[in-house]
Design a protein around this motif. Structure first.
Motif, short mmCIF file in Angstrom:
data_model
loop_
_atom_site.label_atom_id
_atom_site.label_comp_id
_atom_site.label_asym_id
_atom_site.label_seq_id
_atom_site.Cartn_x
_atom_site.Cartn_y
_atom_site.Cartn_z
N VAL A 19 84.14 -30.69 25.20
CA VAL A 19 85.00 -29.53 25.42
C VAL A 19 86.36 -29.73 24.74
N LEU A 20 86.89 -30.93 24.80
CA LEU A 20 88.15 -31.21 24.12
C LEU A 20 87.99 -31.04 22.61
N MET A 21 86.90 -31.53 22.07
CA MET A 21 86.70 -31.47 20.62
C MET A 21 86.43 -30.05 20.13
N ILE A 22 85.94 -29.20 21.04
CA ILE A 22 85.71 -27.80 20.68
C ILE A 22 87.04 -27.11 20.31
N ARG A 23 88.14 -27.65 20.77
CA ARG A 23 89.46 -27.10 20.40
C ARG A 23 89.68 -27.11 18.90
N GLY A 24 88.95 -28.00 18.20
CA GLY A 24 89.04 -28.00 16.74
C GLY A 24 89.91 -29.08 16.13
N PHE A 25 90.40 -30.00 16.94
CA PHE A 25 91.22 -31.08 16.42
C PHE A 25 90.38 -32.30 16.11
N ASP A 26 90.82 -33.06 15.11
CA ASP A 26 90.27 -34.39 14.89
C ASP A 26 91.05 -35.31 15.82
N LEU A 27 90.34 -36.20 16.51
CA LEU A 27 90.96 -36.99 17.56
C LEU A 27 90.64 -38.47 17.45
N THR A 28 91.56 -39.28 17.91
CA THR A 28 91.29 -40.71 18.05
C THR A 28 90.75 -40.93 19.46
N SER A 29 90.12 -42.06 19.68
CA SER A 29 89.61 -42.34 21.02
C SER A 29 90.76 -42.47 22.02
N ASN A 56 100.32 -49.71 12.26
CA ASN A 56 101.01 -50.94 11.90
C ASN A 56 100.02 -52.06 11.71
N LYS A 57 100.11 -53.10 12.54
CA LYS A 57 99.20 -54.23 12.42
C LYS A 57 98.00 -54.01 13.32
N GLY A 58 96.96 -54.76 13.08
CA GLY A 58 95.78 -54.66 13.93
C GLY A 58 94.70 -53.81 13.31
N ARG A 59 93.72 -53.51 14.14
CA ARG A 59 92.56 -52.75 13.67
C ARG A 59 92.93 -51.31 13.40
N PRO A 60 92.30 -50.73 12.37
CA PRO A 60 92.52 -49.30 12.14
C PRO A 60 91.91 -48.49 13.29
N VAL A 61 92.48 -47.33 13.54
CA VAL A 61 92.01 -46.45 14.60
C VAL A 61 91.10 -45.40 14.00
N LEU A 62 89.89 -45.23 14.56
CA LEU A 62 88.93 -44.27 14.05
C LEU A 62 89.28 -42.85 14.51
N ILE A 63 88.96 -41.88 13.67
CA ILE A 63 89.20 -40.48 13.96
C ILE A 63 87.85 -39.77 14.03
N TYR A 64 87.68 -38.95 15.06
CA TYR A 64 86.41 -38.26 15.33
C TYR A 64 86.56 -36.76 15.14
N HIS A 65 85.47 -36.15 14.68
CA HIS A 65 85.47 -34.73 14.37
C HIS A 65 84.17 -34.09 14.86
N LEU A 66 84.26 -32.90 15.42
CA LEU A 66 83.08 -32.14 15.83
C LEU A 66 82.45 -31.55 14.58
N VAL A 67 81.17 -31.85 14.34
CA VAL A 67 80.53 -31.42 13.10
C VAL A 67 79.53 -30.29 13.29
N LYS A 68 79.23 -29.93 14.53
CA LYS A 68 78.33 -28.81 14.80
C LYS A 68 79.13 -27.69 15.45
N SER A 69 78.72 -26.47 15.18
CA SER A 69 79.39 -25.35 15.85
C SER A 69 78.96 -25.31 17.31
N VAL A 70 79.77 -24.67 18.11
CA VAL A 70 79.43 -24.53 19.54
C VAL A 70 78.09 -23.81 19.68
N ASP A 71 77.87 -22.77 18.88
CA ASP A 71 76.61 -22.03 18.95
C ASP A 71 75.42 -22.93 18.62
N ASP A 72 75.56 -23.79 17.62
CA ASP A 72 74.47 -24.72 17.27
C ASP A 72 74.20 -25.70 18.41
#
Length: 132
Positions: free
Chosen positions: A35-45, A81-97
Motif C-alpha cells: 500500500v505504501l509503494m502504491i503511492r508511487g515513490f521509490d523507497l529504501t527499506s 557516507n561510509k558503509g553499505r549502499p542502501v537499496l531502493i525499491y520500486h513497484l513494477v506492476k500496476s495496481v490493476d495487474d
C-alpha cells in the motif's frame, strides 16, 4: 521520497486497504508495504520501516515476498557516507495487474475446492451404489 526526511505514516484509508489485501492472501506486513509503494515513490527499506512502523527484519521479509511475486524490484542504490549502499525499491506492476493476479489465484482456489466437493459427492454416490 528517497532522501525525504518527512515523517509519514499510512492513512486510515491505506490501513483499511492493507487489511483487505491481507484478507485476500497477502501477508500483513507485505500488504502494508504494498500500500505504501502504491503511492508511487521509490523507497529504501529504512523509509518503509519508518512509514509502516515495522521492524527491519519484517521489512526485509515483506520486500522478499513482494519481489517473489514480481510486484517490486530493486532499482538502484544510494550511498550513505561510509558503509553499505542502501537499496531502493520500486513497484513494477500496476495496481490493476496486482488485483487481477490476486483474483486469478482466488478464483482458481475456489474452482479447485468446488471440484473437490463434487469429487466427494461422486465418491459417496459410488459407495451408496456398492452397498445396494
Amino acid at each position: 521520497m528517497v532522501g525525504d526526511n518527512t515523517s509519514l505514516q499510512l492513512s486510515d484509508g491505506e490501513e483499511e486497504i492493507a487489511e483487505i489485501f491481507n484478507d485476500i492472501g497477502v501477508k500483513r506486513n507485505a500488504s502494508r508495504v504494498l500500500v505504501l509503494m502504491i503511492r508511487g515513490f521509490d523507497l529504501t527499506s529504512r523509509e518503509i520501516e519508518r512509514v509502516c512502523d515495522i521492524r527491519q527484519p519484517e521489512v526485509s521479509i515483506a520486500l522478499s515476498d513482494l519481489e517473489n511475486r514480481k510486484w517490486v524490484k530493486k532499482v538502484g542504490q544510494k550511498s550513505e557516507n561510509k558503509g553499505r549502499p542502501v537499496l531502493i525499491y520500486h513497484l513494477v506492476k500496476s495496481v490493476d495487474d496486482i488485483l487481477d493476479e490476486l483474483k486469478k489465484v482466488i478464483v482458481g482456489d475456489y474452482n479447485k475446492k468446488l471440484n473437490e466437493i463434487e469429487k466427494v459427492r461422486e465418491l459417496l454416490k459410488e459407495r451408496v451404489v456398492e452397498r445396494n
